[in-house]
Design a protein around this motif. Sequence first.
Motif, PDB file in Angstrom:
ATOM      1  N   VAL A  56       3.534 -17.931   5.238  1.00  6.85           N
ATOM      2  CA  VAL A  56       3.086 -16.772   6.013  1.00  6.85           C
ATOM      3  C   VAL A  56       2.788 -17.160   7.454  1.00  6.85           C
ATOM      4  O   VAL A  56       2.234 -16.360   8.213  1.00  6.85           O
ATOM      5  CB  VAL A  56       1.841 -16.121   5.371  1.00  6.85           C
ATOM      6  N   ALA A  92       2.739 -13.378   9.752  1.00  8.80           N
ATOM      7  CA  ALA A  92       2.386 -12.658   8.521  1.00  8.80           C
ATOM      8  C   ALA A  92       0.961 -12.965   8.080  1.00  8.80           C
ATOM      9  O   ALA A  92       0.255 -12.080   7.573  1.00  8.80           O
ATOM     10  CB  ALA A  92       3.371 -13.005   7.404  1.00  8.80           C
ATOM     11  N   SER A 127       9.077 -10.722   8.876  1.00 13.79           N
ATOM     12  CA  SER A 127       8.374 -10.402   7.630  1.00 13.79           C
ATOM     13  C   SER A 127       8.019  -8.921   7.581  1.00 13.79           C
ATOM     14  O   SER A 127       7.687  -8.323   8.611  1.00 13.79           O
ATOM     15  CB  SER A 127       7.081 -11.229   7.507  1.00 13.79           C
ATOM     16  N   ARG A 132      14.079  -9.610   3.734  1.00  7.86           N
ATOM     17  CA  ARG A 132      13.230  -8.624   4.397  1.00  7.86           C
ATOM     18  C   ARG A 132      13.734  -7.221   4.113  1.00  7.86           C
ATOM     19  O   ARG A 132      14.921  -6.931   4.272  1.00  7.86           O
ATOM     20  CB  ARG A 132      13.222  -8.877   5.908  1.00  7.86           C
ATOM     21  N   HIS A 142       5.515  -4.617   9.899  1.00  9.10           N
ATOM     22  CA  HIS A 142       6.558  -5.577  10.198  1.00  9.10           C
ATOM     23  C   HIS A 142       6.098  -6.493  11.331  1.00  9.10           C
ATOM     24  O   HIS A 142       5.638  -6.028  12.379  1.00  9.10           O
ATOM     25  CB  HIS A 142       7.844  -4.856  10.587  1.00  9.10           C
ATOM     26  N   GLU A 147      12.489 -14.929   6.856  1.00 10.09           N
ATOM     27  CA  GLU A 147      12.745 -13.572   6.379  1.00 10.09           C
ATOM     28  C   GLU A 147      12.145 -13.391   4.985  1.00 10.09           C
ATOM     29  O   GLU A 147      12.447 -14.152   4.067  1.00 10.09           O
ATOM     30  CB  GLU A 147      14.256 -13.304   6.334  1.00 10.09           C
ATOM     31  N   GLN A 148      11.314 -12.367   4.850  1.00 11.38           N
ATOM     32  CA  GLN A 148      10.650 -12.149   3.566  1.00 11.38           C
ATOM     33  C   GLN A 148      10.004 -10.770   3.556  1.00 11.38           C
ATOM     34  O   GLN A 148       9.814 -10.128   4.592  1.00 11.38           O
ATOM     35  CB  GLN A 148       9.580 -13.215   3.323  1.00 11.38           C
ATOM     36  N   THR A 149       9.678 -10.334   2.342  1.00  9.74           N
ATOM     37  CA  THR A 149       8.919  -9.103   2.131  1.00  9.74           C
ATOM     38  C   THR A 149       7.728  -9.453   1.248  1.00  9.74           C
ATOM     39  O   THR A 149       7.878 -10.176   0.257  1.00  9.74           O
ATOM     40  CB  THR A 149       9.779  -8.031   1.447  1.00  9.74           C
ATOM     41  N   PHE A 161       6.257 -12.280  -3.104  1.00  8.20           N
ATOM     42  CA  PHE A 161       7.164 -12.486  -1.969  1.00  8.20           C
ATOM     43  C   PHE A 161       8.616 -12.292  -2.402  1.00  8.20           C
ATOM     44  O   PHE A 161       9.052 -12.848  -3.419  1.00  8.20           O
ATOM     45  CB  PHE A 161       7.006 -13.896  -1.401  1.00  8.20           C
TER      46      PHE A 161
END
Length: 823
Positions: A336, A311, A422, A367, A418, A342-344, A363
């Motif tokens: 990152v 990320a 992430s 995801r 993607h 798992e994250q957005t 954050f």
Amino acid sequence: MRGPLILQFIISLLAICQVIVGNEDFPFKYVIDILSENVEFSTFLRLIQRNGYVDYLNSLTNFTLLAPINSGFIESKGQFDLKRYIIFDQVIKSDEFEDGIKMEYLKDKMPYPIVFDYDSEKKIMMINGDEENVILEKDLVPNFQNSVIHGISREINKPMRLVEILKSLDINNEIMIAILMKRLEQQHMSETNGRTLLIPVDEVFSRQFNEIELNYLIDKYTRLDKNQRWQRDISKLIGSITIGDVIGGRDFEGKVKNLNNDELKLENQGNGTVMIVDGHDSVSKYSNLLFDTGLIHFFNEYEGFDITFDAEKYLHGLNSSRFVEELYFRGVESIVQDPELEQTIFISYQNNGYSKASLMYHFLGQRLETLREGIFESKHCGKRETECQRLKITKSKDNNDNEYRINDQFVVRDKGYHIGKSSIYLMTNDLQLPSEFVSSINPLYGCSKSIYLLNELNLLNFPSNDRGYTIFLPCFDSWKGYELNLEYLQTHQAKLAQVMKSMIFEDLMYSDTQGQLTSTDLNGAQVNVNATRQNDKVHFQIDTFHKNISIETYDDILFNQGVIHPVRQLVLPHATNTTIYDLFDAAGTPEMIEFLEKFSHSLLPELHNGAILVPTATSLLFEGIDINSTSLEEFLKMHVIVENATQNLLSCIPGTPLTTLKSGVQLECRRRNSEFCFIGISGHETWTSGHEVRILRRGHAQGTWVFLVDRPLSLRWLHVPQSRWPLQFLWSSPVMMWITGLGVAAACAGAVTWCVLPMSKRHVDTPRHVHGEQQPLLTSGPGQIQNPDLISSSEIGYAVSPGQGLAANSHGAITSADVSESC
């Protein structure tokens, strides 16, 4: 004796001459001699002589010299260096020329390779791939040095630097140029002589890396010069295509290792014109290209890269290096860098700096491969133990299928990127943490009345907790039909504080909450909650309310301490508790709330088990007392009765002192006609000078007695000159009393006409009655919120005449029957 010796010397000399004459190699010749004998090398010889290379050249052995003819120096460039023309440790004669490319190089002696390219059909040997530089005279051999000279058509110039030669080619290599232009050429290519570069063309990079990854690799936004992770990646990339030796032509096949210590299998085809690396052919037209410290081979296929992305690198590729720098500054860059996390992430190209909290709010802890509506936990958790600050994603209502909004204001139009586990989404403007309670509410929701009421109760700022707050806030037209009027407040039904506090819970309940839970409201009552969803509504069944509170799905308003649910239909709790603020409202003097809050640290602690005298709103206006009065605190202190004197006030025993918070000031209470109680300043001409106040009503809440009086105790009364006899004489004469009374009444009427009416007009000019909840919230001063549409009981005034009952004001709210018979 001398004769025989001379004869012997002559015989020996003749013998030597005979030997020399019989030797075919005589006279002895060096390379320098051959150059001297051939006029076409005169310019080359002169350069050797001028630069002091004669002795050096005579000392060499076992070498090949490429000597340009005179015409080869017509366009001479740069400084002369004899080593450019020498192939050390090899005597290469023309009978050794073969088709194809042969490369000669000794790393310790030659600054760069010399490449021979022989064409047997044309019978020409090109030097360093230059079609205009060929061997013209072959095999000039000196008899006294193991060497050979070949005359060539042009001087041998120093090869171009790597980036320069890349730019000169008609091949797509902008990506490699961009990488090398980041000052890595010197770092990687000039540490030692002799490197071979296996450079993929741009199409190879484009097949193996997407646009974001390429932006990162070439540092498109020029932010990565000092980024160590990027430097390591570029070193690794260049190391994968670099061999630490000069390899080319037809004389090498086998296995070598690149600078990353990876093994490569090399082959050649077409007599050295094509290099094959791990089965991938080089571009024949662009193989064996000489640069100042080695050779280049270009490839249309290559699989030697081993660059991994996460990320952080994608954020750099999306021009969000400033965001990454803030992560490093806050010490949270690891979030990152883990591809398994798992994250957005929501980012924008706009930013004005971040706190750690605002960074983490970008954050999500899960995801989202595609955006969808919902309320999601961010990674900003603060001191909360149960859950972190949330953000709300809703689909835009303007028929744009690709547009979503975060917290109803930040627009996301991007399809997302993607990498690993992430997902990254771009926003049109930067995501901000939810603001404070009032600032978070959309003024179009019509919540101004509720906000005003909360402000009056000092409930706009909530103390920090580790659970957050949920507020069911009456908005839109929810207060219509439930106006809190004076009669409602006087009967102590549905007290404002009880209502508002019953709607505030010290837990987080969102519109996606379902099932049963236990919470606590701000009244301290433990409540059971059952949340059920039906279509686009969520119904909260709370056991302190007589019916369900219903809200719209995803109508949640997030603020910095929790969530607000705008309620369209007001629901009242089963019971309420009374506070002294309720009594102030009942007395029609909400100004006293503001007064006490201003001096809460000094006055509120003293009110417990004590008493406070509350003048009517109109009387305060006449006295000129407001929040900005310089003597406000002393004024309030004179109206606060301390704990041990409260009972004396309740009993109204004449002559019994009533101690106040104002130093040196005591009050006393007297009755008249057993109906009315008056309070005056003890020790002053109170009862003969009219310096007294009448108790109209009273109340009790939270251990404090509240006495509504018809006018305030004036600080000026403490400084009235002593003049007992004239006043006693006047009051002892009934006639003078009536005359004085009529005169005072006339004067008051004139004063009211001249002063009060204009003042009232100015007062009315500021609207107090706002029709409809859609009126935006107005402020009347720093930290003050203006009442949008409630009838302020401070506008109620009372006129009292000696011996008469109370006269109702224009509202008709108070009558003589309302006055308590006791004090």
